[in-house]
Design a protein around this motif. Structure first.
Motif, PDB file in Angstrom:
ATOM      1  N   HIS A 377     114.917  84.471  41.553  1.00 11.61           N
ATOM      2  CA  HIS A 377     113.832  84.395  40.571  1.00 11.61           C
ATOM      3  C   HIS A 377     114.299  83.645  39.324  1.00 11.61           C
ATOM      4  O   HIS A 377     113.553  82.836  38.759  1.00 11.61           O
ATOM      5  CB  HIS A 377     113.355  85.800  40.197  1.00 11.61           C
ATOM      6  CG  HIS A 377     112.852  86.607  41.356  1.00 11.61           C
ATOM      7  ND1 HIS A 377     113.619  87.553  41.981  1.00 11.61           N
ATOM      8  CD2 HIS A 377     111.672  86.575  42.023  1.00 11.61           C
ATOM      9  CE1 HIS A 377     112.923  88.098  42.959  1.00 11.61           C
ATOM     10  NE2 HIS A 377     111.741  87.517  43.015  1.00 11.61           N
ATOM     11  N   TYR A 378     115.535  83.928  38.931  1.00 11.36           N
ATOM     12  CA  TYR A 378     116.099  83.202  37.788  1.00 11.36           C
ATOM     13  C   TYR A 378     116.207  81.711  38.115  1.00 11.36           C
ATOM     14  O   TYR A 378     115.982  80.855  37.249  1.00 11.36           O
ATOM     15  CB  TYR A 378     117.473  83.769  37.426  1.00 11.36           C
ATOM     16  CG  TYR A 378     117.417  85.071  36.667  1.00 11.36           C
ATOM     17  CD1 TYR A 378     117.144  85.091  35.307  1.00 11.36           C
ATOM     18  CD2 TYR A 378     117.639  86.285  37.307  1.00 11.36           C
ATOM     19  CE1 TYR A 378     117.088  86.286  34.598  1.00 11.36           C
ATOM     20  CE2 TYR A 378     117.590  87.485  36.613  1.00 11.36           C
ATOM     21  CZ  TYR A 378     117.311  87.482  35.262  1.00 11.36           C
ATOM     22  OH  TYR A 378     117.252  88.667  34.563  1.00 11.36           O
ATOM     23  N   GLY A 379     116.563  81.412  39.369  1.00 10.16           N
ATOM     24  CA  GLY A 379     116.637  80.004  39.782  1.00 10.16           C
ATOM     25  C   GLY A 379     115.300  79.300  39.650  1.00 10.16           C
ATOM     26  O   GLY A 379     115.234  78.145  39.207  1.00 10.16           O
ATOM     27  N   VAL A 382     114.648  78.664  36.040  1.00  7.95           N
ATOM     28  CA  VAL A 382     115.453  77.520  35.572  1.00  7.95           C
ATOM     29  C   VAL A 382     114.745  76.220  35.919  1.00  7.95           C
ATOM     30  O   VAL A 382     114.628  75.309  35.085  1.00  7.95           O
ATOM     31  CB  VAL A 382     116.863  77.563  36.200  1.00  7.95           C
ATOM     32  CG1 VAL A 382     117.607  76.252  35.944  1.00  7.95           C
ATOM     33  CG2 VAL A 382     117.662  78.727  35.643  1.00  7.95           C
ATOM     34  N   ASP A 383     114.262  76.132  37.148  1.00 16.58           N
ATOM     35  CA  ASP A 383     113.527  74.943  37.580  1.00 16.58           C
ATOM     36  C   ASP A 383     112.280  74.745  36.732  1.00 16.58           C
ATOM     37  O   ASP A 383     111.943  73.628  36.336  1.00 16.58           O
ATOM     38  CB  ASP A 383     113.163  75.089  39.059  1.00 16.58           C
ATOM     39  CG  ASP A 383     112.609  73.801  39.647  1.00 16.58           C
ATOM     40  OD1 ASP A 383     113.234  72.747  39.442  1.00 16.58           O
ATOM     41  OD2 ASP A 383     111.555  73.852  40.302  1.00 16.58           O
ATOM     42  N   LEU A 384     111.586  75.863  36.431  1.00 17.75           N
ATOM     43  CA  LEU A 384     110.364  75.818  35.630  1.00 17.75           C
ATOM     44  C   LEU A 384     110.650  75.304  34.218  1.00 17.75           C
ATOM     45  O   LEU A 384     109.934  74.441  33.687  1.00 17.75           O
ATOM     46  CB  LEU A 384     109.773  77.231  35.574  1.00 17.75           C
ATOM     47  CG  LEU A 384     108.327  77.412  35.117  1.00 17.75           C
ATOM     48  CD1 LEU A 384     107.385  76.815  36.142  1.00 17.75           C
ATOM     49  CD2 LEU A 384     108.025  78.900  34.952  1.00 17.75           C
ATOM     50  N   LEU A 385     111.716  75.808  33.615  1.00 23.85           N
ATOM     51  CA  LEU A 385     112.055  75.431  32.242  1.00 23.85           C
ATOM     52  C   LEU A 385     112.575  74.003  32.149  1.00 23.85           C
ATOM     53  O   LEU A 385     112.272  73.281  31.188  1.00 23.85           O
ATOM     54  CB  LEU A 385     113.097  76.400  31.679  1.00 23.85           C
ATOM     55  CG  LEU A 385     112.617  77.846  31.459  1.00 23.85           C
ATOM     56  CD1 LEU A 385     113.788  78.759  31.133  1.00 23.85           C
ATOM     57  CD2 LEU A 385     111.573  77.910  30.355  1.00 23.85           C
ATOM     58  N   THR A 386     113.357  73.576  33.148  1.00 27.50           N
ATOM     59  CA  THR A 386     113.886  72.207  33.105  1.00 27.50           C
ATOM     60  C   THR A 386     112.770  71.178  33.237  1.00 27.50           C
ATOM     61  O   THR A 386     112.820  70.122  32.605  1.00 27.50           O
ATOM     62  CB  THR A 386     114.922  71.994  34.221  1.00 27.50           C
ATOM     63  OG1 THR A 386     114.343  72.359  35.484  1.00 27.50           O
ATOM     64  CG2 THR A 386     116.174  72.802  33.978  1.00 27.50           C
ATOM     65  N   LYS A 387     111.771  71.488  34.040  1.00 28.37           N
ATOM     66  CA  LYS A 387     110.647  70.558  34.181  1.00 28.37           C
ATOM     67  C   LYS A 387     109.818  70.486  32.905  1.00 28.37           C
ATOM     68  O   LYS A 387     109.140  69.488  32.653  1.00 28.37           O
ATOM     69  CB  LYS A 387     109.771  70.969  35.363  1.00 28.37           C
ATOM     70  CG  LYS A 387     110.425  70.657  36.712  1.00 28.37           C
ATOM     71  CD  LYS A 387     109.543  71.053  37.875  1.00 28.37           C
ATOM     72  CE  LYS A 387     110.223  70.678  39.194  1.00 28.37           C
ATOM     73  NZ  LYS A 387     109.438  71.109  40.365  1.00 28.37           N
ATOM     74  N   ALA A 388     109.884  71.564  32.116  1.00 26.59           N
ATOM     75  CA  ALA A 388     109.185  71.563  30.828  1.00 26.59           C
ATOM     76  C   ALA A 388     110.051  70.970  29.715  1.00 26.59           C
ATOM     77  O   ALA A 388     109.627  70.923  28.557  1.00 26.59           O
ATOM     78  CB  ALA A 388     108.775  72.988  30.470  1.00 26.59           C
ATOM     79  N   GLY A 389     111.270  70.527  30.065  1.00 25.21           N
ATOM     80  CA  GLY A 389     112.157  69.913  29.084  1.00 25.21           C
ATOM     81  C   GLY A 389     112.946  70.899  28.257  1.00 25.21           C
ATOM     82  O   GLY A 389     113.636  70.514  27.312  1.00 25.21           O
ATOM     83  N   GLU A 396     120.595  79.083  29.098  1.00 24.56           N
ATOM     84  CA  GLU A 396     120.738  80.487  28.698  1.00 24.56           C
ATOM     85  C   GLU A 396     120.291  81.430  29.814  1.00 24.56           C
ATOM     86  O   GLU A 396     120.877  82.500  30.010  1.00 24.56           O
ATOM     87  CB  GLU A 396     119.927  80.747  27.418  1.00 24.56           C
ATOM     88  CG  GLU A 396     120.497  80.038  26.191  1.00 24.56           C
ATOM     89  CD  GLU A 396     119.577  80.128  24.988  1.00 24.56           C
ATOM     90  OE1 GLU A 396     118.451  80.683  25.155  1.00 24.56           O
ATOM     91  OE2 GLU A 396     119.954  79.660  23.897  1.00 24.56           O
ATOM     92  N   ILE A 397     119.248  81.022  30.538  1.00 28.41           N
ATOM     93  CA  ILE A 397     118.760  81.823  31.668  1.00 28.41           C
ATOM     94  C   ILE A 397     119.850  81.944  32.730  1.00 28.41           C
ATOM     95  O   ILE A 397     120.094  83.027  33.283  1.00 28.41           O
ATOM     96  CB  ILE A 397     117.491  81.188  32.283  1.00 28.41           C
ATOM     97  CG1 ILE A 397     116.268  81.500  31.428  1.00 28.41           C
ATOM     98  CG2 ILE A 397     117.262  81.664  33.706  1.00 28.41           C
ATOM     99  CD1 ILE A 397     115.676  82.879  31.638  1.00 28.41           C
ATOM    100  N   ILE A 398     120.518  80.823  33.016  1.00 28.23           N
ATOM    101  CA  ILE A 398     121.572  80.835  34.045  1.00 28.23           C
ATOM    102  C   ILE A 398     122.701  81.774  33.638  1.00 28.23           C
ATOM    103  O   ILE A 398     123.208  82.555  34.454  1.00 28.23           O
ATOM    104  CB  ILE A 398     122.129  79.413  34.278  1.00 28.23           C
ATOM    105  CG1 ILE A 398     121.028  78.492  34.790  1.00 28.23           C
ATOM    106  CG2 ILE A 398     123.277  79.441  35.278  1.00 28.23           C
ATOM    107  CD1 ILE A 398     121.437  77.035  34.898  1.00 28.23           C
ATOM    108  N   GLN A 399     123.083  81.713  32.374  1.00 30.56           N
ATOM    109  CA  GLN A 399     124.188  82.543  31.908  1.00 30.56           C
ATOM    110  C   GLN A 399     123.828  84.023  31.863  1.00 30.56           C
ATOM    111  O   GLN A 399     124.715  84.880  31.821  1.00 30.56           O
ATOM    112  CB  GLN A 399     124.638  82.057  30.529  1.00 30.56           C
ATOM    113  CG  GLN A 399     125.266  80.659  30.565  1.00 30.56           C
ATOM    114  CD  GLN A 399     125.557  80.105  29.180  1.00 30.56           C
ATOM    115  OE1 GLN A 399     125.771  80.865  28.255  1.00 30.56           O
ATOM    116  NE2 GLN A 399     125.565  78.792  29.047  1.00 30.56           N
ATOM    117  N   SER A 400     122.512  84.318  31.888  1.00 32.07           N
ATOM    118  CA  SER A 400     122.079  85.725  31.882  1.00 32.07           C
ATOM    119  C   SER A 400     121.769  86.246  33.282  1.00 32.07           C
ATOM    120  O   SER A 400     121.282  87.369  33.425  1.00 32.07           O
ATOM    121  CB  SER A 400     120.824  85.872  31.006  1.00 32.07           C
ATOM    122  OG  SER A 400     119.715  85.186  31.583  1.00 32.07           O
TER     123      SER A 400
END
Length: 532
Positions: A377-379, A382-389, A396-400
């Motif tokens: 779900h975190y992955g 991450v994909d969602l946030l990276t596409k939003a720039g 920070e999501i990955i590290q958490s």
């Protein structure tokens, strides 16, 4: 008269439909003098062992009052405990039999071995194996197959192979168990050798090999084996068709998938939710989303997996709104979504760029269904946030991510961030992501991606530094691979390899095309003449 009455009592026991009737019939059996009759007691215990209408506690009370239970009664009790997954009861009865000097028979040992197969380790199973050796039961197909099944379940194929070789005349079930066992541990080559050696290939053996190929991602071999099975006029079952549909979905082999769909309609075979779900998945992954939705809508019985597959189908086609609509329908139909459902929904939002919808789904997952997000779900987030720039937030999501996350799952998240950093020109964060990724896995992808990024931005020294680090760590670039389906056969081409039987013809044809395009390049007026 007494004999006729006894027969009526025994017949009455066979006609019982619930525990109340059984107790009444038991009372009459006692009145008829059948209170200690082994056959009558065995029938009563067998009825009590049934999960839906029986009572295990009543069976246990009755069994404990029998002064000298026969081997048949003990076996019935073993089966009763095994059916209810009461493993302690199985071992208690078995131990009691041994203490009382009772010799297990060819029915006792398979029940005990099936219970051993459900334990965390093979220790108890090995003890029972010793008993089988002492009593000379390894020559029995039933006992031998139970041992093979137990060892295969634990992945101890050396012991399973030893048992298999000790059986004088292995039956098709023995071959099926061995093929499935080797496939389960990933030894497809040995499984294939066993399949080739099997003297009689029934549907079970074909199914074991076909599903074995599918489980180990040998999808091309799976389809080839299915075609061989058809030539042998073997009728497929649900398991075989499900495995083939999985292979069709992965390879994009739409023709074979459509053939299975037509076969199911014409043969009148019962289409289970598992098969229908396989069809939905196959059509969605082969690009026919409309037909996938049509099959899904036509399903008389659905389960959570069916809903998840349909949502994932819309997700992979980038239709987030349709995925959210199906999710709403799932909730309205009374199905409780699981963690896989939310992975599909978050993926759909990611593919469609629906960032805020994804965050709302994540909050609903936690607040309404009390499902704690996992690494996958975190992955997705991450994909969602990276596409939003939002690259910093993604980092920070990955590290958490939870500590229970596997290295492969964490690697996927860092790889997603690395891709986004390279495409959005964030070199500093890209280096951090690449370094994290190289610590988690030995793969050329991260190095190649970062090197290409530096080359594209004119930072040639940095690109050379990345390639030097790649050489020093002994990382080789994986060769490119492509596949194409022609006349129902999937042809695979790997860069640098010339193993394809028609490689000579392919190279000859490519030379002709290259020569033709070179001519057009130097003679552009050739394309401008008026044919009229």
């Amino acid at each position: 008269m007494s004999v006729n009455r006894s027969r009526r009592c025994l017949l009455l026991l066979e006609k019982c439909k619930n525990m109340e009737q059984l107790k009444q019939a038991h009372a009459q059996a006692i009145a008829c003098g059948l209170g200690n009759n082994s056959f009558a007691l065995s029938r009563i215990l067998a009825f009590c062992s049934e999960p839906k209408r029986g009572s295990l506690s009543h069976a246990l009370k009755l069994f404990q009052r029998i002064q000298q239970p026969t081997i048949c009664i003990c076996n019935t009790m073993l089966k009763a405990f095994l059916v209810r997954d009461e493993l302690k009861g199985v071992f208690d009865v078995y131990s009691s039999m041994l203490r009382n000097g009772m010799c297990p028979d060819a029915y006792t040992l398979p029940y005990v071995l099936k219970a051993c197969a459900k334990l965390p380790s093979s220790f108890h199973g090995e003890l029972v194996h010793g008993c089988c050796l002492k009593l000379g039961f390894l020559v029995s197909n039933v006992v031998g197959n139970s041992l093979i099944s137990m060892y295969c379940g634990f992945g101890i194929m050396r012991a399973a192979s030893y048992i298999f070789e000790e059986i004088p005349s292995p039956c098709p079930v023995s071959w099926t168990l061995m093929i499935s066992g080797y496939a389960k541990v990933g030894d497809v080559d040995t499984a294939t050798l066993l399949f080739d050696e099997a003297p009689i290939k029934d549907r079970g053996i074909w199914g074991a090999m076909i599903s074995g190929y599918a489980q180990n991602s040998c999808f091309k071999e799976c389809l080839y084996m299915f075609k061989l099975m058809q030539l042998g006029h073997v009728i497929p079952d649900e398991g075989i068709l499900s495995s083939v549909l999985c292979a069709c979905a992965q390879l994009g082999a739409l023709e074979t998938g459509v053939w299975i769909h037509t076969y199911l309609e014409r043969s009148g075979m019962h289409v289970t939710p598992r098969l229908s779900t396989g069809l939905v998945d196959m059509y969605a992954k082969c690009g026919n989303l409309d037909i996938a939705k049509e099959v899904f809508d036509g399903m008389s019985h659905r389960d959570t997996v069916s809903w998840n597959v349909m949502i994932s189908g819309f997700a992979m086609h980038g239709d987030g709104k349709a995925a959210l609509k199906v999710f709403s329908e799932m909730e309205e139909a009374g199905f409780r979504p699981d963690d896989v459902t939310f992975i599909a929904i978050l993926s759909a939002c990611s593919y469609s760029g629906m960032g805020y919808d994804g965050l709302r789904v994540l909050n609903r997952m936690r607040g309404v269904y009390n499902i704690e997000p996992k690494s996958k779900h975190y992955g997705c987030m991450v994909d969602l946030l990276t596409k939003a720039g939002l690259l910093k937030e993604a980092s920070e999501i990955i590290q958490s991510m939870p500590s229970s996350s596997s290295s492969s799952e964490e690697a996927i998240a860092w790889r997603t961030l690395l891709n986004a950093c390279c495409s959005q020109g964030q070199g500093q964060l890209a280096e951090v992501a690449a370094e994290k990724l190289t610590q988690l896995e030995i793969h050329s992808g991260a190095y190649v991606l970062l090197s290409n990024f530096y080359t594209a931005t004119g930072k040639y020294d940095n690109a050379e530094r990345v390639r030097e680090k790649m050489r020093n760590r002994g990382v080789d670039k994986a060769p490119g691979c492509s596949s194409i389906k022609i006349n129902g056969m999937v042809n695979e081409f790997v860069a640098g390899e010339k193993t394809h039987p028609q490689m000579g013809e392919v190279e000859s044809f490519l030379k002709k095309i290259t020569k033709h395009f070179n001519y057009l390049w130097w003679n552009p007026d050739f394309l401008l003449f008026d044919k009229a």
